[in-house]
Design an enzyme around this catalytic site. Structure first.
Site: not given
Ligand SMILES: Nc1nc(=O)c2c([nH]1)NC[C@@H]1CN(c3ccc(C(=O)N[C@@H](CCC(=O)O)C(=O)O)cc3)CN21
Ligand SMILES: CC(C)C(=O)C(=O)O
Ligand SMILES: [Mg+2]
Length: 276
Positions: A96, A126, A128, A194
């Site tokens: 990444d 990869k 973004e 995503e």
């Molecule tokens: N541990 C981890 N998991 C991930 O999926 C992830 C990472 N880190 N770091 C990079 C990105 C950030 N991503 C994320 C991080 C947080 C949410 C999250 O908490 N979503 C909430 C809704 C939004 C909010 O309230 O912040 C959810 O309940 O899905 C989603 C994707 C996906 N990726």
């Molecule tokens: C959540 C995935 C798509 C990613 O970019 C990562 O793990 O860094």
């Molecule tokens: Mg990433």
């Protein structure tokens, strides 16, 4: 080939390659990916037949303890990526590109991609962004390095997007489609979607020739990817709603630590069989 022959052929591959991502889509065989940051998990996931391992900049959260992926550097990801690549015999390993290593232009992006390919033995990179990253993708692909795109919610722009926001809802669908097409037209072999609504992801998946890999994008995509520490129940605190937790590693390791402490406290570890 019928469906089960195609699935058996995919499982029996000596090494997953970009053409197998394409044939999986064409044959309706779902692709699986997990993140990995170390030699132990990479070996386990590879042996289990996971098709690709992403050494994500999510290491910022899962390994280094940052709040976001923004501080992560190439120098931090290189040793992790090398460890994962060293353990993967069948799985396709993707590096990444971290924030700040490709945005300035195609030249910078190619330099960063070359560093990963030379110093880690990863098989692809990869990055973004859709329309905004198309020149970078094109340049890296022209140099013979496969690129996986990443559109929808792009965590490196979390502050610009105003948080962990679902992308591609309602009138944002046109932007999502334009981004996904830009990635395909630039030569990427697959694209991560995503945090997009399931119907939007289905729409993109139908329009694109290259496979779509969903992270919180519902079931109508060509493959699924999760951050392994979320998936295995190791992450402390809140995990995204789209994750299904397949194990409780946090509980298992906590029990183990408590048992070790108790055994040392009462003198039952080490036993005679552990002593010289
Ligand atoms: N541990 C981890 N998991 C991930 O999926 C992830 C990472 N880190 N770091 C990079 C990105 C950030 N991503 C994320 C991080 C947080 C949410 C999250 O908490 N979503 C909430 C809704 C939004 C909010 O309230 O912040 C959810 O309940 O899905 C989603 C994707 C996906 N990726
Ligand atoms: C959540 C995935 C798509 C990613 O970019 C990562 O793990 O860094
Ligand atoms: Mg990433």
């Amino acid at each position: 080939m019928n469906d089960s022959d195609a699935a058996a052929a995919q499982a029996a591959l000596k090494r997953v390659r970009t053409r197998h991502f394409q044939s999986a889509k064409e044959n309706g065989i779902p692709i699986t990916g997990l993140t990995s940051y170390d030699v132990q998990t990479a070996g386990i996931f590879d042996q289990a037949g996971i098709d690709f391992l992403l050494v994500g900049d999510s290491a910022g959260n899962t390994v280094f303890g940052y709040d976001t992926t923004l501080p992560v550097t190439i120098d931090e990801l290189i040793p992790l990526t090398r460890a994962v690549a060293s353990a993967a015999t069948r799985a396709f390993v993707i590096a990444d590109l971290p924030f700040g290593s490709y945005e300035v232009g195609a030249e910078e992006a190619l330099h960063s991609a070359i560093r990963f390919m030379k110093e880690t033995h990863a098989h692809a990179v990869k990055l973004e962004g859709g329309v905004r990253s198309a020149e970078q993708i094109r340049r890296i692909v022209e140099a013979g390095i496969p690129v996986m795109g990443h559109v929808g919610f792009t965590p490196q722009s979390e502050h610009g997007l105003g948080g962990h926001m679902i992308q591609g809802r309602g009138d944002q669908l046109d932007k999502l489609l334009a981004d996904a097409h830009a990635v395909e037209d630039a030569g990427a072999f697959a694209v991560v979607l995503e945090m997009v609504p399931a119907d939007a992801a289905a729409h993109v998946t139908k329009e694109l020739r290259i496979p779509t890999i969903g992270v919180g994008a519902g079931p109508h995509v060509d493959g699924q990817l999760l951050v392994w520490t979320d998936w295995a129940g190791l992450t402390a605190g809140r995990i995204p709603k789209f994750v299904r937790q397949y194990a409780d590693l946090r509980g298992i390791l906590t029990e183990a630590a408590l048992a070790f402490r108790a055994d040392v406290a009462d003198g039952t570890y080490p036993g005679p069989e552990h002593s010289y």
